[in-house]
Design a protein around this motif. Structure first.
Motif, PDB file in Angstrom:
ATOM      1  N   GLY A  54      14.218  10.648  18.222  1.00 17.65           N
ATOM      2  CA  GLY A  54      15.332  11.376  17.640  1.00 17.65           C
ATOM      3  C   GLY A  54      15.776  10.757  16.329  1.00 17.65           C
ATOM      4  O   GLY A  54      15.746   9.530  16.174  1.00 17.65           O
ATOM      5  N   VAL A  55      16.181  11.596  15.388  1.00 13.54           N
ATOM      6  CA  VAL A  55      16.671  11.138  14.088  1.00 13.54           C
ATOM      7  C   VAL A  55      18.030  11.785  13.845  1.00 13.54           C
ATOM      8  O   VAL A  55      18.185  12.998  14.026  1.00 13.54           O
ATOM      9  N   ALA A  56      19.013  10.975  13.455  1.00 10.85           N
ATOM     10  CA  ALA A  56      20.357  11.495  13.191  1.00 10.85           C
ATOM     11  C   ALA A  56      21.122  10.456  12.381  1.00 10.85           C
ATOM     12  O   ALA A  56      20.580   9.398  12.022  1.00 10.85           O
ATOM     13  N   ASP A  57      22.389  10.752  12.103  1.00 14.53           N
ATOM     14  CA  ASP A  57      23.252   9.811  11.387  1.00 14.53           C
ATOM     15  C   ASP A  57      23.866   8.849  12.399  1.00 14.53           C
ATOM     16  O   ASP A  57      24.792   9.204  13.124  1.00 14.53           O
ATOM     17  N   GLY A  58      23.351   7.625  12.480  1.00  9.45           N
ATOM     18  CA  GLY A  58      23.889   6.638  13.405  1.00  9.45           C
ATOM     19  C   GLY A  58      23.043   6.482  14.654  1.00  9.45           C
ATOM     20  O   GLY A  58      22.299   7.384  15.048  1.00  9.45           O
ATOM     21  N   ARG A  59      23.193   5.311  15.289  1.00 10.29           N
ATOM     22  CA  ARG A  59      22.385   5.004  16.458  1.00 10.29           C
ATOM     23  C   ARG A  59      22.754   5.862  17.656  1.00 10.29           C
ATOM     24  O   ARG A  59      21.881   6.305  18.410  1.00 10.29           O
ATOM     25  N   PHE A  60      24.047   6.130  17.847  1.00  8.65           N
ATOM     26  CA  PHE A  60      24.463   6.902  19.014  1.00  8.65           C
ATOM     27  C   PHE A  60      23.862   8.308  18.981  1.00  8.65           C
ATOM     28  O   PHE A  60      23.227   8.747  19.942  1.00  8.65           O
ATOM     29  N   SER A  61      24.034   9.012  17.882  1.00  8.14           N
ATOM     30  CA  SER A  61      23.527  10.375  17.781  1.00  8.14           C
ATOM     31  C   SER A  61      22.005  10.411  17.879  1.00  8.14           C
ATOM     32  O   SER A  61      21.433  11.281  18.549  1.00  8.14           O
ATOM     33  N   SER A  62      21.337   9.452  17.235  1.00  6.36           N
ATOM     34  CA  SER A  62      19.873   9.443  17.287  1.00  6.36           C
ATOM     35  C   SER A  62      19.374   9.101  18.687  1.00  6.36           C
ATOM     36  O   SER A  62      18.328   9.593  19.118  1.00  6.36           O
ATOM     37  N   SER A  63      20.127   8.270  19.425  1.00  6.35           N
ATOM     38  CA  SER A  63      19.729   7.931  20.801  1.00  6.35           C
ATOM     39  C   SER A  63      19.877   9.130  21.727  1.00  6.35           C
ATOM     40  O   SER A  63      19.043   9.351  22.610  1.00  6.35           O
ATOM     41  N   VAL A  64      20.944   9.898  21.539  1.00  7.75           N
ATOM     42  CA  VAL A  64      21.093  11.129  22.309  1.00  7.75           C
ATOM     43  C   VAL A  64      19.957  12.090  21.971  1.00  7.75           C
ATOM     44  O   VAL A  64      19.342  12.708  22.858  1.00  7.75           O
ATOM     45  N   ALA A  65      19.655  12.211  20.684  1.00  7.75           N
ATOM     46  CA  ALA A  65      18.578  13.102  20.255  1.00  7.75           C
ATOM     47  C   ALA A  65      17.241  12.681  20.857  1.00  7.75           C
ATOM     48  O   ALA A  65      16.429  13.533  21.249  1.00  7.75           O
ATOM     49  N   ALA A  66      16.997  11.383  20.961  1.00 10.98           N
ATOM     50  CA  ALA A  66      15.737  10.906  21.531  1.00 10.98           C
ATOM     51  C   ALA A  66      15.621  11.276  23.004  1.00 10.98           C
ATOM     52  O   ALA A  66      14.540  11.654  23.481  1.00 10.98           O
ATOM     53  N   ARG A  67      16.717  11.200  23.733  1.00 15.48           N
ATOM     54  CA  ARG A  67      16.680  11.576  25.145  1.00 15.48           C
ATOM     55  C   ARG A  67      16.497  13.077  25.318  1.00 15.48           C
ATOM     56  O   ARG A  67      15.777  13.533  26.212  1.00 15.48           O
ATOM     57  N   LEU A  68      17.132  13.855  24.473  1.00 16.79           N
ATOM     58  CA  LEU A  68      16.926  15.302  24.515  1.00 16.79           C
ATOM     59  C   LEU A  68      15.497  15.649  24.102  1.00 16.79           C
ATOM     60  O   LEU A  68      14.937  16.655  24.565  1.00 16.79           O
ATOM     61  N   SER A  69      14.906  14.814  23.277  1.00 14.84           N
ATOM     62  CA  SER A  69      13.531  15.035  22.850  1.00 14.84           C
ATOM     63  C   SER A  69      12.566  14.982  24.026  1.00 14.84           C
ATOM     64  O   SER A  69      11.583  15.723  24.063  1.00 14.84           O
ATOM     65  N   VAL A  70      12.835  14.102  24.995  1.00 15.36           N
ATOM     66  CA  VAL A  70      11.973  14.012  26.175  1.00 15.36           C
ATOM     67  C   VAL A  70      12.020  15.326  26.950  1.00 15.36           C
ATOM     68  O   VAL A  70      10.991  15.831  27.416  1.00 15.36           O
ATOM     69  N   ARG A  71      13.191  15.900  27.087  1.00 16.43           N
ATOM     70  CA  ARG A  71      13.333  17.152  27.823  1.00 16.43           C
ATOM     71  C   ARG A  71      12.622  18.297  27.110  1.00 16.43           C
ATOM     72  O   ARG A  71      12.070  19.195  27.752  1.00 16.43           O
ATOM     73  N   ARG A  72      12.618  18.276  25.781  1.00 17.13           N
ATOM     74  CA  ARG A  72      12.020  19.365  25.008  1.00 17.13           C
ATOM     75  C   ARG A  72      10.566  19.103  24.663  1.00 17.13           C
ATOM     76  O   ARG A  72       9.901  19.963  24.083  1.00 17.13           O
ATOM     77  N   SER A  73      10.066  17.902  24.978  1.00 18.16           N
ATOM     78  CA  SER A  73       8.684  17.514  24.677  1.00 18.16           C
ATOM     79  C   SER A  73       8.371  17.636  23.194  1.00 18.16           C
ATOM     80  O   SER A  73       7.247  17.977  22.797  1.00 18.16           O
ATOM     81  N   ALA A  74       9.357  17.382  22.354  1.00 12.50           N
ATOM     82  CA  ALA A  74       9.174  17.419  20.902  1.00 12.50           C
ATOM     83  C   ALA A  74      10.292  16.604  20.260  1.00 12.50           C
ATOM     84  O   ALA A  74      11.393  16.517  20.801  1.00 12.50           O
ATOM     85  N   PRO A  75      10.034  15.982  19.112  1.00 12.78           N
ATOM     86  CA  PRO A  75      11.084  15.216  18.430  1.00 12.78           C
ATOM     87  C   PRO A  75      12.283  16.090  18.095  1.00 12.78           C
ATOM     88  O   PRO A  75      12.147  17.286  17.831  1.00 12.78           O
ATOM     89  N   VAL A  76      13.469  15.477  18.112  1.00 13.17           N
ATOM     90  CA  VAL A  76      14.710  16.170  17.755  1.00 13.17           C
ATOM     91  C   VAL A  76      15.258  15.527  16.488  1.00 13.17           C
ATOM     92  O   VAL A  76      15.540  14.327  16.467  1.00 13.17           O
TER      93      VAL A  76
END
Length: 328
Positions: A149-171
């Motif tokens: 996951g890529v976002a502004d800040g570690r918290f948002s990018s960490s959430v995006a990375a976990r959602l990426s697993v569910r979607r089977s694609a980078p967020v």
């Protein structure tokens, strides 16, 4: 700061050597901390007690949590990511963050960087499994869920990375869009990422603050007066403003010692003797850099598939000439 996070779902169970099609779980303090995809399909969830887990899935295999094993098995992934950007923030085994700006420019954007990182991590895990004799490929949805996951800040990018697993694609969250991205998310994400304790999340929920956007809408002064500094920290993250710099460190240098035996060895004791010599050399190398080896594990496998393992522990002496003594 633009951050990119790599997260490997249920890493402790992956480090323990289980594939996704085997029902297995890692336990700590009598609760599940990680489980395979097969176990999840049987109703095994994180935080579940041992008896509940065995009731849901009688054939499940349970192993104790070993943080040292998690870190050791995660090292190949760290080195693979370090080839993309040498300055990493290893938050815990299975979870790495780093600044996205430089690598993103090099690879042609956040999306290209995310896809490259996912491929690199999958390849590193597959190579490690093959080297260990697993003989199976590991990829997204096959044993290991790799999220980027890529976002502004570690918290948002960490959430995006976990959602990426569910979607089977980078967020990838576009720049300055982290507040919009965070707003509809459940407030429990703060606890999931270890940013707030369960009591704080329960208090937020009882007050009707069920989404991050609900918390973000409050006045910061009111949050400080009602919840104190932990509440202010949670409020800052909920608004998508995470100004914490990443605690980046260079990966430790890789140390490898080899010795080729001219003739086949019939007795395991001869191999152990050679391993003892290599262990002494490794201990001296670590001591020269101010490090200490406290435990060393030697695994031996024959051409017939027979395996044995020995653990050597370092005993430190405070004599004028300190030396490491490895005792079986």
């Amino acid at each position: 700061m633009r951050m990119v996070t790599v997260w490997l779902a249920d890493w402790p169970v992956v480090a323990a050597g289980f594939d996704g099609d085997r029902p297995a779980a890692v336990m700590s303090a009598n609760r599940v901390v990680a489980r395979t995809a097969s176990a999840a399909l049987e109703g095994v969830v994180i935080g579940q007690r041992r008896r509940q887990t065995q009731r849901r899935c009688p054939e499940i295999e349970l192993v104790d949590h070993d943080p040292a094993r998690d870190a050791r098995e995660f090292e190949p992934v760290v080195r693979a990511v370090a080839d993309v950007s040498p300055r990493l923030d290893v938050i815990e085994p299975g979870w790495v963050s780093m600044a996205a700006r430089g690598p993103s420019k090099y690879f042609g954007g956040d999306a290209a960087l995310s896809e490259h990182l996912q491929q690199v991590v999958v390849a590193a895990i597959s190579a490690a499994r093959a080297g260990a004799g697993a003989g199976v490929g590991v990829g997204v949805g096959v044993g290991v869920g790799v999220g980027v996951g890529v976002a502004d800040g570690r918290f948002s990018s960490s959430v995006a990375a976990r959602l990426s697993v569910r979607r089977s694609a980078p967020v990838v969250v576009e720049p300055h869009e982290s507040p919009t991205f965070c707003a509809p998310l459940p407030i429990g994400w703060l606890q999931t990422l270890g940013e707030s304790d369960p009591e704080m999340i329960d208090l937020f929920t009882r007050l009707g603050l069920r989404r991050l956007g609900d918390l973000a809408a409050l006045d910061p002064a009111d949050v400080l007066g009602r919840f104190g500094h932990p509440g202010v920290h949670a409020h800052r993250l909920a608004t998508g403003v995470d100004v914490r710099p990443s605690s980046t460190t260079d990966p430790a240098p890789q140390r490898r010692l080899d010795q080729v035996l001219d003739d086949p060895v019939a007795q395991a004791s001869a191999v152990v003797f050679v391993a003892k010599q290599l262990a002494d050399e490794l201990g001296q190398s670590l001591a020269a850099s101010g490090r200490v080896c406290t435990r060393l594990v030697v695994e031996l496998e024959t051409e017939h598939g027979e395996r044995s393992e020995r653990s050597w522990y370092c005993l430190l002496y405070t004599s004028p000439s300190p030396r490491d003594h490895l005792a079986h």
